[in-house]
Scaffold this motif. Sequence first.
Motif, PDB file in Angstrom:
ATOM      1  N   ASN A  44       3.901  -3.112 -10.067  1.00 28.81           N
ATOM      2  CA  ASN A  44       4.317  -2.541  -8.785  1.00 28.81           C
ATOM      3  C   ASN A  44       3.756  -3.312  -7.599  1.00 28.81           C
ATOM      4  O   ASN A  44       4.460  -3.515  -6.595  1.00 28.81           O
ATOM      5  N   VAL A  45       2.511  -3.731  -7.675  1.00 28.65           N
ATOM      6  CA  VAL A  45       1.931  -4.509  -6.582  1.00 28.65           C
ATOM      7  C   VAL A  45       2.628  -5.861  -6.466  1.00 28.65           C
ATOM      8  O   VAL A  45       2.925  -6.338  -5.363  1.00 28.65           O
ATOM      9  N   ILE A 101       0.835  -1.212   0.000  1.00 29.39           N
ATOM     10  CA  ILE A 101       0.000   0.000   0.000  1.00 29.39           C
ATOM     11  C   ILE A 101       0.866   1.257   0.000  1.00 29.39           C
ATOM     12  O   ILE A 101       0.692   2.157  -0.840  1.00 29.39           O
ATOM     13  N   PHE A 102       1.806   1.337   0.933  1.00 26.25           N
ATOM     14  CA  PHE A 102       2.629   2.544   1.045  1.00 26.25           C
ATOM     15  C   PHE A 102       3.482   2.760  -0.208  1.00 26.25           C
ATOM     16  O   PHE A 102       3.572   3.876  -0.721  1.00 26.25           O
ATOM     17  N   GLN A 103       4.118   1.704  -0.672  1.00 23.81           N
ATOM     18  CA  GLN A 103       5.023   1.837  -1.811  1.00 23.81           C
ATOM     19  C   GLN A 103       4.285   2.318  -3.052  1.00 23.81           C
ATOM     20  O   GLN A 103       4.787   3.167  -3.800  1.00 23.81           O
ATOM     21  N   ASN A 104       3.083   1.809  -3.284  1.00 16.06           N
ATOM     22  CA  ASN A 104       2.330   2.223  -4.469  1.00 16.06           C
ATOM     23  C   ASN A 104       1.723   3.601  -4.305  1.00 16.06           C
ATOM     24  O   ASN A 104       1.664   4.365  -5.279  1.00 16.06           O
ATOM     25  N   LEU A 105       1.272   3.942  -3.102  1.00 11.79           N
ATOM     26  CA  LEU A 105       0.752   5.297  -2.888  1.00 11.79           C
ATOM     27  C   LEU A 105       1.845   6.344  -3.078  1.00 11.79           C
ATOM     28  O   LEU A 105       1.653   7.351  -3.769  1.00 11.79           O
ATOM     29  N   PHE A 106       3.016   6.098  -2.474  1.00 15.86           N
ATOM     30  CA  PHE A 106       4.122   7.043  -2.619  1.00 15.86           C
ATOM     31  C   PHE A 106       4.581   7.129  -4.071  1.00 15.86           C
ATOM     32  O   PHE A 106       4.797   8.233  -4.599  1.00 15.86           O
ATOM     33  N   GLY A 107       4.770   5.977  -4.718  1.00 15.24           N
ATOM     34  CA  GLY A 107       5.248   5.973  -6.094  1.00 15.24           C
ATOM     35  C   GLY A 107       4.279   6.639  -7.051  1.00 15.24           C
ATOM     36  O   GLY A 107       4.682   7.421  -7.929  1.00 15.24           O
ATOM     37  N   PHE A 108       2.983   6.359  -6.870  1.00 15.29           N
ATOM     38  CA  PHE A 108       1.967   6.960  -7.731  1.00 15.29           C
ATOM     39  C   PHE A 108       1.906   8.480  -7.519  1.00 15.29           C
ATOM     40  O   PHE A 108       1.846   9.250  -8.484  1.00 15.29           O
ATOM     41  N   GLY A 109       1.927   8.895  -6.265  1.00 12.40           N
ATOM     42  CA  GLY A 109       1.892  10.326  -5.981  1.00 12.40           C
ATOM     43  C   GLY A 109       3.091  11.062  -6.552  1.00 12.40           C
ATOM     44  O   GLY A 109       2.947  12.153  -7.140  1.00 12.40           O
ATOM     45  N   LEU A 110       4.270  10.473  -6.403  1.00 13.85           N
ATOM     46  CA  LEU A 110       5.468  11.113  -6.949  1.00 13.85           C
ATOM     47  C   LEU A 110       5.420  11.170  -8.473  1.00 13.85           C
ATOM     48  O   LEU A 110       5.844  12.171  -9.083  1.00 13.85           O
ATOM     49  N   ALA A 111       4.926  10.116  -9.113  1.00 15.00           N
ATOM     50  CA  ALA A 111       4.847  10.101 -10.574  1.00 15.00           C
ATOM     51  C   ALA A 111       3.923  11.201 -11.081  1.00 15.00           C
ATOM     52  O   ALA A 111       4.228  11.867 -12.080  1.00 15.00           O
ATOM     53  N   VAL A 112       2.806  11.412 -10.405  1.00 10.40           N
ATOM     54  CA  VAL A 112       1.870  12.459 -10.819  1.00 10.40           C
ATOM     55  C   VAL A 112       2.478  13.843 -10.592  1.00 10.40           C
ATOM     56  O   VAL A 112       2.382  14.735 -11.443  1.00 10.40           O
ATOM     57  N   LEU A 113       3.132  14.037  -9.456  1.00  7.29           N
ATOM     58  CA  LEU A 113       3.714  15.350  -9.141  1.00  7.29           C
ATOM     59  C   LEU A 113       4.891  15.690 -10.044  1.00  7.29           C
ATOM     60  O   LEU A 113       5.111  16.867 -10.366  1.00  7.29           O
ATOM     61  N   LEU A 114       5.664  14.682 -10.433  1.00  7.51           N
ATOM     62  CA  LEU A 114       6.896  14.927 -11.197  1.00  7.51           C
ATOM     63  C   LEU A 114       6.765  14.526 -12.658  1.00  7.51           C
ATOM     64  O   LEU A 114       7.757  14.260 -13.332  1.00  7.51           O
ATOM     65  N   LEU A 164      11.460   3.255  -7.446  1.00  2.00           N
ATOM     66  CA  LEU A 164      11.217   2.302  -8.536  1.00  2.00           C
ATOM     67  C   LEU A 164       9.753   2.324  -8.941  1.00  2.00           C
ATOM     68  O   LEU A 164       9.431   2.313 -10.144  1.00  2.00           O
ATOM     69  N   ALA A 165       8.846   2.351  -7.957  1.00  2.00           N
ATOM     70  CA  ALA A 165       7.420   2.440  -8.277  1.00  2.00           C
ATOM     71  C   ALA A 165       7.123   3.723  -9.038  1.00  2.00           C
ATOM     72  O   ALA A 165       6.333   3.730  -9.994  1.00  2.00           O
ATOM     73  N   MET A 166       7.738   4.828  -8.626  1.00  4.11           N
ATOM     74  CA  MET A 166       7.562   6.100  -9.316  1.00  4.11           C
ATOM     75  C   MET A 166       7.987   5.976 -10.778  1.00  4.11           C
ATOM     76  O   MET A 166       7.291   6.468 -11.687  1.00  4.11           O
ATOM     77  N   LEU A 167       9.107   5.325 -11.011  1.00  2.13           N
ATOM     78  CA  LEU A 167       9.625   5.179 -12.372  1.00  2.13           C
ATOM     79  C   LEU A 167       8.657   4.388 -13.250  1.00  2.13           C
ATOM     80  O   LEU A 167       8.410   4.735 -14.410  1.00  2.13           O
TER      81      LEU A 167
END
Length: 288
Positions: A212-213, A93-106, A166-169
């Motif tokens: 990612n999951v 949960i945390f890894q995908n939430l953080f990665g998804f949020g960073l991908a959208v912001l960046l 990595l999830a962000m990427l």
Amino acid sequence: MVLAGARARSSARPGAITRRTHPLWFLFPAYGLLLVFFVLPTVYQFVYAFTDWSGFKASIAPVGLDNFGQLAADGTLFRSLRITVVYAVLVAIFQNLFGFGLAVLLERDTVINRIVRTLFLVPVLMSALAVGYIFQALFKGTPVLADTTWTIVVVALIHAWKWMGLAMLIYLAGLKTIPLDILEAAKIDGASRWKTFWRVRAPLLAPAVTFNVATALLGSMNGFDVVQATTGGGPARTTELLNIFIYRTFGQGLFAQATTMSLVLFLLVAVLAFPVIRVLRRREEMMS
């Protein structure tokens, strides 16, 4: 003879790969390494789990299902299994939430965003043990790693922090590959940016979500180094993952019991993680 050789060469299809230029025995070293370091240990794991192999006996004898019975009678194994499942779910949960949020912001290709993306990839390249020891030093003298209820959440956040780059990427790659004509069609139909994102772009990220999951679940269910370096399984064994329990059991010379636990972990991954991945794959096919 020269003409015959020239005719043979000219009759060969251009770009064709022949056995003479690429013999199959080139694969033997790779197959040998796979056999020695993966296939044989896996086979022996299934064998030794049904024996009394230990550091206190000179011989090894079969014991059937006795090891499984002893582990089932001991509540420590089920506690470690429960902690491992909770840890894996939290990390996913945390890894995908953080990665998804960073991908959208960046997502925008600006100079600052590129620099920030690179910074978030640094923890991915770092040793997991080093990350654990760094956070152990940061939280030393604080009650963060002493709470028997929330420490499992803290170590899951640390694990997710390490791999969220990595999830962000992966999510960034998914966002970049969405066809522009689909987005333009949604804009022409009058969809707002919010609706376009959640109704059009987010569903098209299904392959990235699956990857990612899957990686988060498989990686955290086999987790060891981050938790071992941060808490060592404490406090009061509330973060003792199954791999840490296996490590301690093997260190006590109880090799058969440790091997049995490894087999239980293998079955746990097969029973829990793979069905989740299959459901995500089916969802991905439906959305495509």
